[in-house]
Structures are given as structure tokens and as C-alpha cells.
Write a protein that holds these residues in place. Structure first.
Motif, PDB file in Angstrom:
ATOM      1  N   ALA A  65      22.815  38.829  51.356  1.00  0.00           N
ATOM      2  CA  ALA A  65      23.302  39.560  51.980  1.00  0.00           C
ATOM      3  C   ALA A  65      24.937  38.582  52.216  1.00  0.00           C
ATOM      4  O   ALA A  65      26.060  39.216  52.039  1.00  0.00           O
ATOM      5  CB  ALA A  65      23.149  40.422  53.242  1.00  0.00           C
ATOM      6  N   VAL A  66      24.867  37.374  52.753  1.00  0.00           N
ATOM      7  CA  VAL A  66      25.803  36.701  53.170  1.00  0.00           C
ATOM      8  C   VAL A  66      26.612  36.130  52.067  1.00  0.00           C
ATOM      9  O   VAL A  66      27.894  36.171  51.969  1.00  0.00           O
ATOM     10  CB  VAL A  66      25.368  35.379  53.896  1.00  0.00           C
ATOM     11  N   ILE A  67      25.902  35.923  50.877  1.00  0.00           N
ATOM     12  CA  ILE A  67      26.613  35.616  49.740  1.00  0.00           C
ATOM     13  C   ILE A  67      27.408  36.648  49.043  1.00  0.00           C
ATOM     14  O   ILE A  67      28.751  36.487  48.667  1.00  0.00           O
ATOM     15  CB  ILE A  67      25.520  35.034  48.562  1.00  0.00           C
ATOM     16  N   MET A  68      26.801  37.824  48.985  1.00  0.00           N
ATOM     17  CA  MET A  68      27.519  38.896  48.395  1.00  0.00           C
ATOM     18  C   MET A  68      28.809  39.159  49.437  1.00  0.00           C
ATOM     19  O   MET A  68      29.705  39.889  49.123  1.00  0.00           O
ATOM     20  CB  MET A  68      26.678  39.965  48.162  1.00  0.00           C
ATOM     21  N   ALA A  69      28.558  39.302  50.808  1.00  0.00           N
ATOM     22  CA  ALA A  69      29.537  39.593  51.661  1.00  0.00           C
ATOM     23  C   ALA A  69      30.912  38.684  51.372  1.00  0.00           C
ATOM     24  O   ALA A  69      31.958  39.096  51.457  1.00  0.00           O
ATOM     25  CB  ALA A  69      29.323  39.390  53.206  1.00  0.00           C
ATOM     26  N   GLY A  70      30.418  37.161  51.180  1.00  0.00           N
ATOM     27  CA  GLY A  70      31.678  36.547  50.827  1.00  0.00           C
ATOM     28  C   GLY A  70      32.471  36.957  49.423  1.00  0.00           C
ATOM     29  O   GLY A  70      33.773  36.539  49.244  1.00  0.00           O
ATOM     30  N   PHE A  71      31.578  37.017  48.540  1.00  0.00           N
ATOM     31  CA  PHE A  71      32.060  37.582  47.355  1.00  0.00           C
ATOM     32  C   PHE A  71      33.074  38.754  47.617  1.00  0.00           C
ATOM     33  O   PHE A  71      34.332  38.892  47.087  1.00  0.00           O
ATOM     34  CB  PHE A  71      31.132  37.750  46.174  1.00  0.00           C
ATOM     35  N   GLY A  72      32.529  39.707  48.168  1.00  0.00           N
ATOM     36  CA  GLY A  72      33.269  40.836  48.329  1.00  0.00           C
ATOM     37  C   GLY A  72      34.552  40.727  49.008  1.00  0.00           C
ATOM     38  O   GLY A  72      35.850  41.308  48.714  1.00  0.00           O
ATOM     39  N   LEU A  73      34.568  39.956  50.048  1.00  0.00           N
ATOM     40  CA  LEU A  73      35.676  39.625  51.053  1.00  0.00           C
ATOM     41  C   LEU A  73      36.612  38.979  50.004  1.00  0.00           C
ATOM     42  O   LEU A  73      37.913  39.103  50.133  1.00  0.00           O
ATOM     43  CB  LEU A  73      35.305  38.827  52.279  1.00  0.00           C
ATOM     44  N   GLY A  74      36.231  38.265  49.092  1.00  0.00           N
ATOM     45  CA  GLY A  74      37.082  37.417  48.345  1.00  0.00           C
ATOM     46  C   GLY A  74      37.963  38.400  47.514  1.00  0.00           C
ATOM     47  O   GLY A  74      39.154  37.880  47.022  1.00  0.00           O
ATOM     48  N   THR A  75      37.464  39.433  46.959  1.00  0.00           N
ATOM     49  CA  THR A  75      38.037  40.480  45.971  1.00  0.00           C
ATOM     50  C   THR A  75      38.910  41.134  46.703  1.00  0.00           C
ATOM     51  O   THR A  75      39.829  41.683  46.179  1.00  0.00           O
ATOM     52  CB  THR A  75      36.912  41.349  45.253  1.00  0.00           C
ATOM     53  N   LEU A  76      38.911  41.092  48.128  1.00  0.00           N
ATOM     54  CA  LEU A  76      39.776  42.170  49.020  1.00  0.00           C
ATOM     55  C   LEU A  76      41.106  41.750  48.863  1.00  0.00           C
ATOM     56  O   LEU A  76      41.933  42.709  48.485  1.00  0.00           O
ATOM     57  CB  LEU A  76      39.284  41.941  50.322  1.00  0.00           C
ATOM     58  N   PRO A  77      41.937  40.574  48.738  1.00  0.00           N
ATOM     59  CA  PRO A  77      43.187  40.499  48.645  1.00  0.00           C
ATOM     60  C   PRO A  77      43.789  40.928  47.561  1.00  0.00           C
ATOM     61  O   PRO A  77      44.869  41.644  47.660  1.00  0.00           O
ATOM     62  CB  PRO A  77      43.397  38.728  49.096  1.00  0.00           C
ATOM     63  N   ALA A  78      43.253  40.731  46.570  1.00  0.00           N
ATOM     64  CA  ALA A  78      43.959  41.192  45.260  1.00  0.00           C
ATOM     65  C   ALA A  78      44.045  42.771  45.068  1.00  0.00           C
ATOM     66  O   ALA A  78      44.972  43.257  44.583  1.00  0.00           O
ATOM     67  CB  ALA A  78      43.145  40.778  43.775  1.00  0.00           C
ATOM     68  N   LEU A  79      42.951  43.567  45.492  1.00  0.00           N
ATOM     69  CA  LEU A  79      42.797  44.779  45.259  1.00  0.00           C
ATOM     70  C   LEU A  79      43.732  45.576  46.433  1.00  0.00           C
ATOM     71  O   LEU A  79      44.626  46.521  46.158  1.00  0.00           O
ATOM     72  CB  LEU A  79      41.559  45.477  45.750  1.00  0.00           C
ATOM     73  N   LEU A  80      44.055  44.809  47.890  1.00  0.00           N
ATOM     74  CA  LEU A  80      45.109  45.252  48.540  1.00  0.00           C
ATOM     75  C   LEU A  80      46.327  45.074  48.295  1.00  0.00           C
ATOM     76  O   LEU A  80      47.255  45.858  48.465  1.00  0.00           O
ATOM     77  CB  LEU A  80      44.695  44.534  50.080  1.00  0.00           C
ATOM     78  N   ALA A  81      46.606  44.145  47.499  1.00  0.00           N
ATOM     79  CA  ALA A  81      47.847  43.682  46.784  1.00  0.00           C
ATOM     80  C   ALA A  81      48.576  44.809  45.934  1.00  0.00           C
ATOM     81  O   ALA A  81      49.499  45.060  46.148  1.00  0.00           O
ATOM     82  CB  ALA A  81      47.946  42.292  46.213  1.00  0.00           C
ATOM     83  N   VAL A  82      47.211  45.056  45.041  1.00  0.00           N
ATOM     84  CA  VAL A  82      47.747  46.090  44.174  1.00  0.00           C
ATOM     85  C   VAL A  82      47.906  47.580  44.724  1.00  0.00           C
ATOM     86  O   VAL A  82      48.964  48.142  44.365  1.00  0.00           O
ATOM     87  CB  VAL A  82      46.459  46.318  42.993  1.00  0.00           C
ATOM     88  N   ARG A  83      47.463  47.710  45.748  1.00  0.00           N
ATOM     89  CA  ARG A  83      47.494  49.215  46.608  1.00  0.00           C
ATOM     90  C   ARG A  83      48.798  49.234  47.209  1.00  0.00           C
ATOM     91  O   ARG A  83      49.335  49.996  47.371  1.00  0.00           O
ATOM     92  CB  ARG A  83      46.331  49.493  47.508  1.00  0.00           C
ATOM     93  N   ALA A  84      49.230  47.809  47.962  1.00  0.00           N
ATOM     94  CA  ALA A  84      50.627  47.756  48.458  1.00  0.00           C
ATOM     95  C   ALA A  84      51.787  47.715  47.734  1.00  0.00           C
ATOM     96  O   ALA A  84      52.767  47.668  48.028  1.00  0.00           O
ATOM     97  CB  ALA A  84      50.338  46.759  49.693  1.00  0.00           C
ATOM     98  N   GLY A  85      51.507  47.397  46.249  1.00  0.00           N
ATOM     99  CA  GLY A  85      52.696  47.145  45.496  1.00  0.00           C
ATOM    100  C   GLY A  85      52.992  45.669  45.597  1.00  0.00           C
ATOM    101  O   GLY A  85      54.154  45.310  45.368  1.00  0.00           O
ATOM    102  N   ALA A  86      52.357  44.873  46.062  1.00  0.00           N
ATOM    103  CA  ALA A  86      52.679  43.222  46.388  1.00  0.00           C
ATOM    104  C   ALA A  86      52.641  42.527  44.886  1.00  0.00           C
ATOM    105  O   ALA A  86      51.574  42.058  44.804  1.00  0.00           O
ATOM    106  CB  ALA A  86      51.928  42.838  47.496  1.00  0.00           C
ATOM    107  N   ASP A  87      53.554  42.696  44.230  1.00  0.00           N
ATOM    108  CA  ASP A  87      53.450  41.989  42.975  1.00  0.00           C
ATOM    109  C   ASP A  87      53.322  40.550  43.028  1.00  0.00           C
ATOM    110  O   ASP A  87      52.567  39.936  42.221  1.00  0.00           O
ATOM    111  CB  ASP A  87      54.500  42.773  42.099  1.00  0.00           C
TER     112      ASP A  87
END
Length: 222
Positions: free
Chosen positions: A165-187
Motif C-alpha cells: 500500500a505504501v509503494i502504491m501511495a507513493g506512486f499515486g502521489l507522484g502522478t498528482l502534480p502533472a494531472l493537477l497542472a493539466v487541470r489548472a492549465g499550468a503549461d
């Protein structure tokens, strides 16, 4: 080693940001159409993404638990799973570094399951509140993804449900910045994940860690 695994998984998620944008970026942008007019999109976006990460954590706990049961039943299973995980991590490093793209073929393995569960996500549209975006994200967390599957083999070999669970939590949190950037339009932030130097550094770091795990596993077998 658990802290190192979490940080390494976090790097994998960060390095796979470009891939995540391609797989889930369209979903993130589609959230705007499902969000009530006049509402701030941030709570809905965070709820969706944490639902997605929650699915990763559940999958990591399940696979880690399966690995633990297998190792308790047949001790040699542990090193064998570790070798398999090391090989998959090397394949992941090659994908992130754009040295070899064979990992994408793994995504076809989950297509049949995805066809069954994806229609369930429509039940939560449009969103009535940020809470309703959470189960929507949970369903999209099962979108076929070679990076997710490779990280799950890492969770499988981790030895416990908690470690998985810890490994997958780390992976998931790592993907968060890129997807938030797309949603916010932060090119400017999205483009940062596409920089060859950034990806090469992350890929080489992961390759080093994968070789370390592989060496430890092979030493145990011998």
C-alpha cells in the motif's frame, strides 16, 4: 528499505507524469463539464485524484498481501517475486527513459476488466458535490496502465500488505502534480515533466534501484 521504496515509487509517478497526462489528462479536463456551474473546480479535482490514488493503495495492499501469503506458504517464492519485480522495474525505467517501449503492451492485460467497470463511472455524473467525484476517481484508478501494473509487481514482492500500500501511495502521489497542472492549465509545469533531462535522471535513478533490488534477490536465491 520501505522509505526508499516510497521515495522511488514517488519518483516513478513523477517521471511517468507525461504518460499519466496522456492516459488521464482528458478525464481531468472532462471534469470541468461535470462540475456544477459557479463552483470552484479544485475540490472536485482533488477528490477525483484522491479517489484514483485510493484505488492504487487498495490494489497495492491486496497484491502485497498475496505476496506475503505466497512467501509464507513457499519461502522460495519471495526471492522469485523480487527478481520478477526487479525485471519489471527495469522495464519501467526503460519506458520512462524512452529507451524501450515494450511496457505499453502490458496495458492490454487489463482491458477486459476495464470494459466492465468503466460504465459504472457514469452513475456519478454530473457531480453533485466534491464527495461524488471520489468514487468516480476510484473507478478511473483501474484504467489499464503499464506503469501501474509494473509498480504493482513491486508491491507484490514487497512482502506485506502495508508495504504494498505504501509503494502504491507513493506512486499515486507522484502522478498528482502533472494531472493537477493539466487541470489548472499550468503549461509550464506540464512541460517540465516532458523535459528529456528530467526523465533521464528519474529513469537512471529507478534503474539503479531496480538493479539493487535484483542483486539482493539473486543473492538470496544463491
Amino acid at each position: 528499505m520501505s522509505d526508499l521504496s516510497f521515495l522511488s515509487a514517488l519518483l516513478v509517478g513523477l517521471g511517468g507524469g507525461v504518460h499519466c497526462v496522456g492516459m488521464c489528462g482528458g478525464v481531468s479536463l472532462a471534469l470541468s463539464a461535470a462540475t456544477p456551474a459557479g463552483s470552484s473546480p479544485l475540490p472536485y479535482t482533488l477528490s477525483y485524484n484522491f479517489g484514483r490514488i485510493f484505488s492504487y493503495i487498495v490494489a497495492g495492499a491486496v497484491t502485497g498481501g498475496i505476496g506475503q501469503i505466497a512467501k509464507d506458504a513457499v519461502p522460495v517464492t519471495g526471492p522469485v517475486l523480487a527478481v520478477f519485480s526487479g525485471i519489471m522495474l527495469i522495464a519501467m525505467a526503460c519506458y520512462l527513459g524512452n529507451w524501450w517501449r515494450g511496457l505499453t503492451a502490458v496495458e492490454a492485460l487489463g482491458s477486459k476488466l476495464w470494459q466492465r467497470i468503466q460504465p459504472l463511472s457514469k452513475r456519478f455524473l454530473p457531480f453533485r458535490s466534491p464527495i461524488s467525484a471520489f468514487p468516480y476517481g476510484m473507478i478511473w484508478g483501474w484504467l489499464p496502465c503499464g506503469l501501474v501494473y509494473s509498480t504493482l509487481t513491486w508491491a507484490l514482492a514487497s512482502g506485506t500488505a502495508i508495504s504494498g500500500a505504501v509503494i502504491m501511495a507513493g506512486f499515486g502521489l507522484g502522478t498528482l502534480p502533472a494531472l493537477l497542472a493539466v487541470r489548472a492549465g499550468a503549461d509550464w509545469l506540464s512541460s517540465g515533466f516532458r523535459q528529456p533531462v528530467v526523465r533521464q535522471i528519474i529513469a537512471l535513478s529507478l534503474l539503479f534501484y531496480a538493479l539493487l533490488l535484483l542483486w539482493r534477490a539473486l543473492s538470496t536465491i544463491q
